[in-house]
Design an enzyme around this catalytic site. Structure first.
Site, PDB file in Angstrom:
ATOM      1  N   LEU A 390     -36.344  16.371  17.375  1.00 30.97           N
ATOM      2  CA  LEU A 390     -36.401  17.828  17.518  1.00 30.97           C
ATOM      3  C   LEU A 390     -36.000  18.549  16.242  1.00 30.97           C
ATOM      4  O   LEU A 390     -36.373  19.703  16.026  1.00 30.97           O
ATOM      5  CB  LEU A 390     -35.487  18.266  18.667  1.00 30.97           C
ATOM      6  N   ASP A 508     -64.024  -1.239  56.887  1.00 26.94           N
ATOM      7  CA  ASP A 508     -64.172  -1.678  55.494  1.00 26.94           C
ATOM      8  C   ASP A 508     -63.074  -2.725  55.222  1.00 26.94           C
ATOM      9  O   ASP A 508     -62.096  -2.817  55.975  1.00 26.94           O
ATOM     10  CB  ASP A 508     -64.012  -0.433  54.603  1.00 26.94           C
TER      11      ASP A 508
HETATM   12  C1  GDG Z   1     -33.345  11.921  22.264  1.00 24.60           C
HETATM   13  C2  GDG Z   1     -34.379  11.095  21.508  1.00 24.60           C
HETATM   14  C3  GDG Z   1     -35.854  13.087  21.359  1.00 24.60           C
HETATM   15  C4  GDG Z   1     -28.008  17.570  15.462  1.00 24.60           C
HETATM   16  N1  GDG Z   1     -26.989  17.642  14.621  1.00 24.60           N
HETATM   17  C5  GDG Z   1     -26.348  18.787  14.863  1.00 24.60           C
HETATM   18  C6  GDG Z   1     -27.000  19.434  15.890  1.00 24.60           C
HETATM   19  N2  GDG Z   1     -28.034  18.664  16.251  1.00 24.60           N
HETATM   20  C7  GDG Z   1     -28.985  18.971  17.315  1.00 24.60           C
HETATM   21  C8  GDG Z   1     -30.344  19.316  16.745  1.00 24.60           C
HETATM   22  C9  GDG Z   1     -31.267  18.863  17.844  1.00 24.60           C
HETATM   23  C10 GDG Z   1     -30.540  17.702  18.484  1.00 24.60           C
HETATM   24  O1  GDG Z   1     -29.181  17.807  18.111  1.00 24.60           O
HETATM   25  C11 GDG Z   1     -31.019  16.349  18.008  1.00 24.60           C
HETATM   26  O2  GDG Z   1     -32.347  16.192  18.355  1.00 24.60           O
HETATM   27  P1  GDG Z   1     -32.997  14.822  18.759  1.00 24.60           P
HETATM   28  O3  GDG Z   1     -34.445  15.031  18.876  1.00 24.60           O
HETATM   29  O4  GDG Z   1     -32.552  13.728  17.863  1.00 24.60           O
HETATM   30  O5  GDG Z   1     -32.383  14.640  20.210  1.00 24.60           O
HETATM   31  P2  GDG Z   1     -31.454  13.571  20.982  1.00 24.60           P
HETATM   32  O6  GDG Z   1     -31.089  14.185  22.281  1.00 24.60           O
HETATM   33  O7  GDG Z   1     -30.334  13.131  20.148  1.00 24.60           O
HETATM   34  O8  GDG Z   1     -32.418  12.333  21.232  1.00 24.60           O
HETATM   35  C12 GDG Z   1     -35.204  11.961  20.579  1.00 24.60           C
HETATM   36  C13 GDG Z   1     -34.826  13.840  22.180  1.00 24.60           C
HETATM   37  O9  GDG Z   1     -34.023  12.965  23.000  1.00 24.60           O
HETATM   38  C14 GDG Z   1     -35.476  14.869  23.095  1.00 24.60           C
HETATM   39  O10 GDG Z   1     -36.268  14.243  24.055  1.00 24.60           O
HETATM   40  O11 GDG Z   1     -36.443  13.990  20.446  1.00 24.60           O
HETATM   41  O12 GDG Z   1     -36.194  11.189  19.947  1.00 24.60           O
HETATM   42  O13 GDG Z   1     -33.709  10.068  20.771  1.00 24.60           O
HETATM   43  O14 GDG Z   1     -31.445  19.869  18.782  1.00 24.60           O
HETATM   44  O15 GDG Z   1     -30.378  20.677  16.488  1.00 24.60           O
HETATM   45  N3  GDG Z   1     -26.610  20.635  16.364  1.00 24.60           N
HETATM   46  C15 GDG Z   1     -25.524  21.203  15.793  1.00 24.60           C
HETATM   47  N4  GDG Z   1     -24.810  20.584  14.811  1.00 24.60           N
HETATM   48  C16 GDG Z   1     -25.191  19.401  14.307  1.00 24.60           C
HETATM   49  O16 GDG Z   1     -24.533  18.869  13.414  1.00 24.60           O
HETATM   50  N5  GDG Z   1     -25.121  22.394  16.238  1.00 24.60           N
END
Ligand code: GDG
Length: 738
Positions: A390, A508
């Protein structure tokens, strides 16, 4: 997209984590929901279901693991105006084996293609089962008919089926957030585990993945592990089907688009830019994990610096790693590796006034994150494997200024949507180095063009569309249900049957007397059903009327005094007599039709031709080509349009294309039989399109019964194949009573 309100009573979400924090105030505990994407999606979903957010008649229930801190809190306070949180408590040892063991030490590495990091421990699987059962116990305490239960992610793969067994009529959705890997990986799991996991997921009505690849891999596992028939997007179980589709998750576009202009974000951004002396900024943020490709990314940057000394002092890589699981071996190792690599690169290239990499091992506030999304020149997102990712979507949505370059790994699910990114392979450090150079030199027009296209996509495919599409898929399941309901008036039917003097029963075989199975040779009626059939055949004219060949039917019904009609009406065998050929059409259509089919056999490995006596069939169940269904339609079209000596009927069945002369059908033979005797009771039961001929030909007072969903000429419907068995059983009992 449909806009109609969905007719579910309540929305129940189940995920490993509860998206809430509990704030202690003087009045007691206060439940605060976090602002993550899933929460926004669920809120918008509830709205579409007719649950308004404020003062909801029925609140959204959310089940998730509850840690020890929640145990102290009065459960009655775990709700706010919108949500009710249901913490699921479990024994610490069970939790450890379930979460740290099975989920994080086995499924996570395995499904991200890191099999060497995977630990296979039987006790972990036991704990995984026990933990899923704990979720089930909590769930069944308050689920009611009419609720929609939406289960999330790899920690809860067994739960959909557990819930289905406990409450067969509940509507269940399941969404998988990480990649679903190819069967070569699934095969590494012990047979009983993979069986349980795949079967577990199939408890849902709708199963969603991020990409079509994951859908296909899942289907591949289903067909390897269960032998269940797969028709298009549906997996056919004996009593229902499961729809499996891609639903790429997304973000709240407007939130990221607008927040970049807020004062605190603008100030933080300026502050960072000043600190970095207005250097070009490359930015990345990930949770500490071996799937994120952080070391390769650093090596790519190192290579770029090595090859482009003119960029020294003009660029800074701001890399944030969010702490995660750093008490665990593999994680400690990669943390050390990352920090050593950062130290080495900074030591090699840095000067008193310039640090090439600004590394921090911390989590950012939302303002800091937004400041970096909107202040960087390149977002360098290079996971080795990621379900979706994301972060890259958030970066694109936040760039209202149409400035900035996204470099994205081809191994993130998001790469299938964000085609205007600079797409790289994350382990190819030269490609990463080249992409960084390309990004830094990219003209503003080119940046604008690429961002515009990606932003338009994300604006249209935001998280609200994601949840809405998921919900609409349920609407379709529901709206098909009336179609599916049994409406045969059983009592009067049994009565009429019992009273009749001359009875004709036309059944059938596949999907009616026997369940549909993957290997047609294995289809059999159950022993109980055979007994009932015997009883019925002794007291009626019972005709099994099928597309199967003569020897198959003879073998299956050996010893039961039934009439057999083989190959859709081409042959008839009365009890204790020899086969008669009803179809006398010349066979000179066969050779030309076979030669058309042969072209497909040559093109598609695993497909073959079955020669029946009056029909030829192309079987393609074992073909792996992605577009095989389209190819099958093409073959059918070609055969329908072909010039043959006599008119032919082309039937498209489940993974088969069958061609036969048009003169005979189940309808003609049914007509033929019933015209010979003055029957006062006729029932005809069937599940597929060829049975429609039979339904059409019979008099309108006959009981014509369609099995399963779909439009039909039959007067009545039985929802499932098992219902046929129950009905026939009752009919045979009625004979005994008479
Ligand atoms: C699973 C799947 C799939 C990250 N660092 C900080 C922070 N974030 C937020 C980002 C984003 C989210 O965390 C990470 O996104 P991901 O896509 O990696 O989501 P996950 O839930 O970890 O992973 C992944 C997802 O599910 C959704 O289905 O995309 O592939 O592994 O929103 O913004 N937010 C803040 N500080 C940070 O340091 N505030």
């Amino acid at each position: 997209m449909k806009n109609s309100k969905s007719s579910f009573k309540r929305l129940l979400i189940v995920s490993y984590r509860l998206p809430f924090t509990v704030k202690q105030t003087e009045q007691g505990a206060e439940l605060i929901q976090n602002s993550g994407g899933l929460v926004s999606a669920v809120l918008s979903m509830a709205e579409r279901m007719g649950q308004s957010q404020e003062g909801m008649a029925s609140k959204i229930h959310w089940l998730g693991h509850g840690d020890a801190s929640l145990q102290q809190i009065d459960p009655a306070t775990l709700e706010n105006d919108t949500f009710v949180a249901h913490p699921v408590f479990m024994d610490e040892v069970v939790h450890k084996g379930f979460y740290e063991g099975f989920s994080n030490d086995l499924i996570w590495p395995l499904f991200h293609y890191f099999p060497s990091y995977a630990s296979f421990r039987e006790s972990d699987f036991d704990h995984y089962q026990q933990a899923n059962t704990r979720f089930l116990e909590e769930l069944t305490a308050f689920v009611e008919p009419g609720d929609l239960v939406w289960i999330h992610d790899f920690q809860l793969m067994l739960l959909p089926d557990m819930l289905r067994q406990a409450m067969p009529n509940i509507t269940i959705g399941y969404f998988f957030h990480i990649p679903f890997p190819s069967y070569e990986i699934i095969k590494l799991l012990p047979r009983t585990w993979r069986q349980a996991l795949v079967r577990g997921i199939l408890g849902a009505d709708i199963v969603g993945f991020h990409t079509v690849d994951y859908v296909q891999y899942f289907m591949q596992s289903v067909s390897e592990v269960t032998n269940l028939p797969i028709i298009g997007q549906r997996i056919v179980l004996p009593d229902r089907s499961v729809v499996v589709r891609d639903f790429p998750i997304s973000i709240d576009f407007n939130k990221f688009n607008l927040t970049g202009q807020e004062t605190d974000v603008v100030e933080t951004r300026q502050h960072y830019q000043n600190l970095l002396r207005n250097n070009k900024i490359i930015f990345s943020v990930d949770r500490l994990d071996y799937t994120k490709g952080i070391t390769y990314r650093l090596q790519g940057y190192e290579r770029f610096l090595l090859q482009n000394p003119d960029w020294h002092d003009k660029v800074t890589f701001v890399i944030t790693v969010v702490p995660s699981r750093d008490k665990i071996g593999h994680y400690q190792e990669i943390k050390r590796e990352i920090e050593e690599t950062v130290g080495r690169i900074n030591g090699l290239f840095g000067t008193i006034g310039w640090r090439p990499i600004v590394y921090s091992y911390t989590s950012l506030t939302f303002t800091e994150l937004m400041a970096l999304y909107t202040g960087c020149d390149i977002a360098l997102i290079t996971p080795i494997r990621d379900g979706m990712n994301l972060v890259c979507k958030e970066f694109v949505a936040s760039r209202q200024d149409l400035h900035g370059v996204l470099i994205l790994s081809e191994l993130a699910g998001a790469a299938q949507e964000l085609k205007e990114a600079v797409i790289i392979n994350p382990t190819d450090t030269q490609e990463v180095a080249d992409a960084i150079k390309q990004g830094l030199n990219m003209s503003p027009q080119e940046q604008e063009r690429r961002l515009l296209s990606m932003r338009t996509h994300l604006q249209n495919h935001n998280v609200f569309r994601w949840s809405s599409e998921f919900l609409t898929a349920f609407d379709d399941v529901l709206s098909n249900q009336p179609d599916m309901e049994t409406d045969l008036p059983v009592q009067p039917f049994i009565h009429a049957f019992g009273e009749a003097r001359q009875r004709l029963l036309l059944f059938d075989f596949d999907g009616t007397l026997a369940p549909i199975v993957n290997d047609p040779a294995e289809a059999r009626p159950s022993e109980t059903l055979k007994k009932a059939l015997y009883q019925l055949a002794e007291n009626s004219d019972l005709v099994v009327i099928s597309g199967r060949n003569r020897s198959f039917l003879e073998k299956i019904f050996d010893g039961i005094p039934v009439y057999l009609v083989a190959e859709h009406g081409a042959f008839l065998k009365k009890p204790d007599q020899d086969w008669e050929r009803l179809d006398l059409s010349a066979g000179d259509w066969v050779e030309p039709a076979r030669s058309v089919m042969n072209q497909y056999v040559e093109r598609f490995e695993g497909s073959f031709i079955e020669e029946k006596e009056t029909a030829i069939v192309w079987h393609y169940r074992k073909v792996e080509a992605d577009d095989i269904e389209t190819q099958a339609v093409e073959l059918a079209t070609q055969l329908r349009g072909g010039a043959f000596s006599i008119p032919l009927t082309v039937i498209q069945g489940s993974k088969v294309i069958e061609v036969k002369p048009a003169q005979h059908s189940k309808g003609t033979v049914a007509l033929n039989i019933f015209e010979q005797t003055p029957y006062d009771f006729i029932v005809s039961i069937g599940d597929d399109t060829t049975d429609e001929d039979m339904f059409r030909q019979l008099p309108n007072w006959a009981y014509t019964v369609k099995v399963g969903a779909g439009v039909s000429n039959a007067r009545y419907r039985l929802a499932r194949q098992q219902d046929v068995e129950t009905l026939l059983q009752r009919m045979s009992e009625a004979l005994i009573e008479v």
